[in-house]
Design an enzyme around this catalytic site. Structure first.
Site, PDB file in Angstrom:
ATOM      1  NE  ARG A  42      -2.649   1.183   3.563  1.00 39.39           N
ATOM      2  CZ  ARG A  42      -3.521   1.292   4.567  1.00 39.39           C
ATOM      3  NH1 ARG A  42      -4.823   1.352   4.309  1.00 39.39           N
ATOM      4  NH2 ARG A  42      -3.110   1.320   5.821  1.00 39.39           N
TER       5      ARG A  42
ATOM      6  CG  ASP B  77      -4.527   3.261  10.973  1.00 38.70           C
ATOM      7  OD1 ASP B  77      -5.474   4.006  11.296  1.00 38.70           O
ATOM      8  OD2 ASP B  77      -4.620   2.393  10.082  1.00 38.70           O
TER       9      ASP B  77
END
Length: 558
Positions: free
Chosen positions: A176, A461
């Site tokens: 990613r 996150d």
């Protein structure tokens, strides 16, 4: 192959200028050929990327002015046409029943590869701080993992090594890269910074595409923060150009798009269509999706004010509409539908709390598997067996549910996707305090180079921190509409948030060298600003760049 020498922190070759301070592995990753490849892609793709970023701004302004968000009339034929499908599933992507996620530091890379999951989301984005060291080290770690040469010995003498001999013995790697809005200011081409997304993609693809093919896999990617099918088209054009430049067969790259913005939820078919020769599937990126709803509708009144973050679960009506439509869309197009994150961190010292957390994971994964998802995410290796057991029970011997759970019963409903008012729950002082505490603690961790922070037995996150700060902004902006259900139904005001911030900050456990003062400043800046900042990582990244510039200046002076 010649390497670009980086003994100095400011080196220019063929229009490419490297400003990052030399770090281990830099000469191996930033070779002359790799940088020329990156520069060629930048020169071809950057003008359109900038246009797309402006189109985001323009679209948000139209929605703020009252333009309804609905399915696009111009692409109706694509949605209604049953004849087209994405490319056949690539090697290593047929069975994705459990995917582990995490940053690309060396220890996490080894643990993820040994986790027993089917795939690993190797993350340069929300769980990774884009320090120059992390950017370069992540590329080194992935290169070594693919070739089976990765190992780590900690200062305490603990050793980490791969348990299998071949790449096929380990999870399929799906990288990613950073989102299209983030820049990589340490790599300049013709005097302008490259995008972080392009840098992460290009360096990984250049160094590993051929090796992956040789080992029976391919270069696979997760595409984050996508807001429209036009952005998916940009990625597809990049893939075509990159494969041509390295003379790799078209269709080798495969991409799974995170549907983690409310605008993308209305363009799932179109996104798959634009990427169809390179498409692998879609993912329900639940945390950023919630953040996007707040961000897009933040000034549209009481009907769009959300309750505490903990109340916005996947069983809420708008979230059910989103995830069920995602499964229907994917399976109709023969693509994989991947579920959301299980962020719980097992606590082995508290068996009762641990079992409660695992029960939540089982319930979440059971819902996803029964809804038709082909796989799902976990944030910790200990959760892999839990999720695997659930999906094994539903899938049995089948690799996925693409042909067995088409979900033709789901009817696309634009109103249901934006029915925020139907969300149940409440705003509470406890929830407000939690947003403040978690937000500051996460930003502090991010500033120290750790973008995946364990807080209250959950893996936080950037996406979860974005929810925390955007909720505070929305509640303040909503005025009397946003009142707490506890503590005497108090209105959330800027002054009260400042008071609670003082109290929560005073209760933090401090240590020498911590970044809590900076973290508090950044978090309050993005939570209390007059105008809503698009991403909290942007001012945080500026802190990194300023600190690095000061270090470069000090080295030059010395």
């Amino acid at each position: 192959m010649m390497t670009l020498q980086t003994t100095h922190s400011d080196t220019t070759v063929n229009g490419v200028r490297i400003l990052g301070e030399p770090v281990p592995g830099q000469d191996e990753i930033l070779t002359r050929d790799a940088l020329e490849f990156l520069a060629a892609l930048h020169r071809a793709m950057e003008p359109r990327r900038r246009e797309l970023m402006q189109e985001r701004v323009d679209r948000r302004a139209r929605i703020a002015a009252g333009e309804p968000l609905t399915f696009l009339a111009a692409t109706r034929k694509i949605r209604e046409d049953d004849s087209w499908h994405v490319a056949p599933l690539a090697p290593g992507l047929r069975d994705r029943r459990v995917e582990i996620t995490g940053p690309v530091d060396r220890k996490m890379t080894i643990n993820a590869m040994n986790s027993g999951a089917k795939c690993w989301l190797a993350d340069f984005e929300d769980s990774s701080t884009p320090s120059w060291e992390n950017v370069i080290a992540g590329q080194v770690n992935l290169r070594d993992a693919i070739r089976g040469s990765i190992s780590l010995t900690t200062p305490e003498g603990r050793e980490y090594r791969l348990t299998g001999a071949e790449l096929e013995d380990h999870p399929t790697i799906i990288v990613r890269p950073r989102g299209l809005h983030l820049m990589e200011d340490r790599i300049m081409v013709d005097g302008a910074p490259v995008s972080g997304a392009l840098a992460d993609f290009a360096l990984y693809f250049f160094h590993n595409a051929r090796e992956l093919l040789r080992r029976g896999r391919g270069p696979y990617f997760y595409l984050p923060k996508t807001e429209s099918h036009l952005e998916a088209r940009w990625w597809n054009c990049l893939f075509v150009r990159a494969q041509d430049l390295l003379e790799i067969p078209q269709g080798t790259i495969r991409a799974t798009v995170l549907i983690e913005t409310i605008t993308a939820a209305f363009e799932m078919d179109e996104i798959l269509y634009q990427l169809r020769n390179h498409a692998a599937g879609l993912n329900a990126g639940r945390w950023d999706y919630i953040f996007s709803i707040i961000k897009v509708f933040r000034d549209r009144g009481a009907d769009f004010v959300l309750p505490d973050r903990a109340d916005v679960t996947m069983t809420q009506p708008m979230m059910r509409a989103y995830t069920e439509l995602l499964v229907r869309t994917c399976h109709r197009r023969c693509a994989s539908a991947i579920g959301g994150m299980a962020a719980q961190i097992p606590n082995r010292r508290d068996p009762e709390a641990n079992e409660a957390a695992l029960a939540k994971v089982r319930a979440d994964k059971t819902r996803e598997a029964e809804d038709g998802f082909d796989g799902s995410w976990v944030a910790h290796p200990d959760l892999v067996p839990v999720a695997m057991e659930v999906f094994d029970g539903v899938l049995q011997d089948a690799p996925n549910q693409i042909r067995t759970r088409r979900r033709d019963d789901v009817v696309p409903d634009a109103a249901a996707l934006v029915d925020v008012k139907a969300t149940t729950g409440a705003i509470t002082e406890q929830g407000l305090r939690m947003n403040i505490e978690v937000g500051i603690r996460y930003v502090e961790s991010w500033l120290r180079g750790n973008g995946a922070a364990a807080i209250h037995n959950l893996m936080e996150d950037a996406a979860t921190a974005e929810i925390s700060r955007s909720q505070i902004w929305q509640w303040i902006d909503a005025g009397s509409t946003a009142r707490t259900a506890d503590g005497g139904e108090r209105t959330v005001t800027r002054a009260w948030v400042e008071q609670l911030t003082e109290e929560e900050f005073a209760g933090l456990e401090r240590a020498d060298g911590d970044r809590f003062d900076d973290a508090r400043e950044i978090f309050t800046e993005v939570a209390l600003a007059q105008e809503f900042p698009d991403f909290l990582t942007l001012p945080a990244y500026e802190r990194f760049l300023s600190a690095e510039a000061r270090r470069r200046a000090a080295l030059a002076h010395a």
